[in-house]
Enzyme design. Structure first.
Site, mmCIF file in Angstrom:
data_model
loop_
_atom_site.group_PDB
_atom_site.id
_atom_site.type_symbol
_atom_site.label_atom_id
_atom_site.label_comp_id
_atom_site.label_asym_id
_atom_site.label_seq_id
_atom_site.Cartn_x
_atom_site.Cartn_y
_atom_site.Cartn_z
ATOM 1 N N LEU A 14 -1.500 5.159 -2.491
ATOM 2 C CA LEU A 14 -1.413 4.158 -0.953
ATOM 3 C C LEU A 14 -1.747 2.809 -2.119
ATOM 4 C CD1 LEU A 14 -3.262 6.367 2.148
ATOM 5 C CD2 LEU A 14 -0.959 6.055 1.016
ATOM 6 N N ASP A 15 -1.306 1.702 -1.237
ATOM 7 C CA ASP A 15 -2.119 0.610 -1.222
ATOM 8 C C ASP A 15 -2.391 -0.158 0.023
ATOM 9 O OD1 ASP A 15 -0.239 -0.488 0.942
ATOM 10 O OD2 ASP A 15 1.501 -1.185 0.353
ATOM 11 N N VAL A 16 -3.384 -1.600 -0.614
ATOM 12 C CA VAL A 16 -3.902 -1.881 0.050
ATOM 13 C C VAL A 16 -4.005 -1.430 1.451
ATOM 14 C CG1 VAL A 16 -5.264 -2.782 -1.150
ATOM 15 C CG2 VAL A 16 -3.919 -3.764 -0.195
ATOM 16 N N TYR A 17 -2.168 -1.372 2.523
ATOM 17 C CA TYR A 17 -2.333 -2.167 3.884
ATOM 18 C C TYR A 17 -1.736 0.064 4.276
ATOM 19 C CZ TYR A 17 -0.563 -6.426 2.180
ATOM 20 O OH TYR A 17 -0.784 -7.607 2.033
ATOM 21 N N HIS A 19 -0.041 2.508 3.305
ATOM 22 C CA HIS A 19 0.983 3.048 3.455
ATOM 23 C C HIS A 19 1.172 2.991 1.488
ATOM 24 C CE1 HIS A 19 2.598 -0.694 2.835
ATOM 25 N NE2 HIS A 19 3.364 -0.888 3.825
#
Length: 133
Positions: A14-17, A19
């Protein structure tokens, strides 16, 4: 010949968002291709002769974000074998529902590491790739 690979989305994907980041999909697709080719004894047949399968173009259509703990199913198939390139179509979907996450068509060449260039797909290599269609 259509091959499926299952992968579970983990926290490190996952990234900081929250997803899966778009760049991670390339890793998912590559993992599915490796599994497909390993199961069909393609890797050893090609790399044993100092060749590599090299991506020369890939286009990805992102349909929706993949989320943590989702099990993804990646379908992989060779759809075209030409004179100097071949095309692999892949689809990433949620395993449980079949909802499409992304799809791609990638163009690949056989690359001769010794001479530093792509080679014509002929003989046993053509037969091998044709068998995967």
């Amino acid at each position: 010949m259509r091959h499926t690979t299952k992968l579970c989305v983990r926290g490190y994907h996952l990234d900081v968002y929250g997803h899966v980041n778009n760049a991670r999909y390339l890793e998912f697709l590559e993992e599915a291709r490796w599994r497909f080719f390993e199961e069909q004894d393609v890797i050893e047949a090609i790399t044993g002769e100092a060749l590599a399968m090299v991506v020369v173009n890939i286009n990805i259509n992102y349909r929706r974000a993949a989320l943590i703990h989702e099990e993804l199913e990646i379908a992989t198939e060779v759809t075209r074998v030409g004179n100097k390139s071949f095309v692999i179509h892949q689809e990433i979907a949620v395993a449980e529902t079949g909802e499409m996450i992304a799809d791609t068509d990638g163009t690949y060449v056989l690359f001769d590491n010794a001479i530093g260039t792509s080679v014509v797909i002929e003989g046993k290599y053509k037969e091998l790739l044709d068998r995967l269609r």
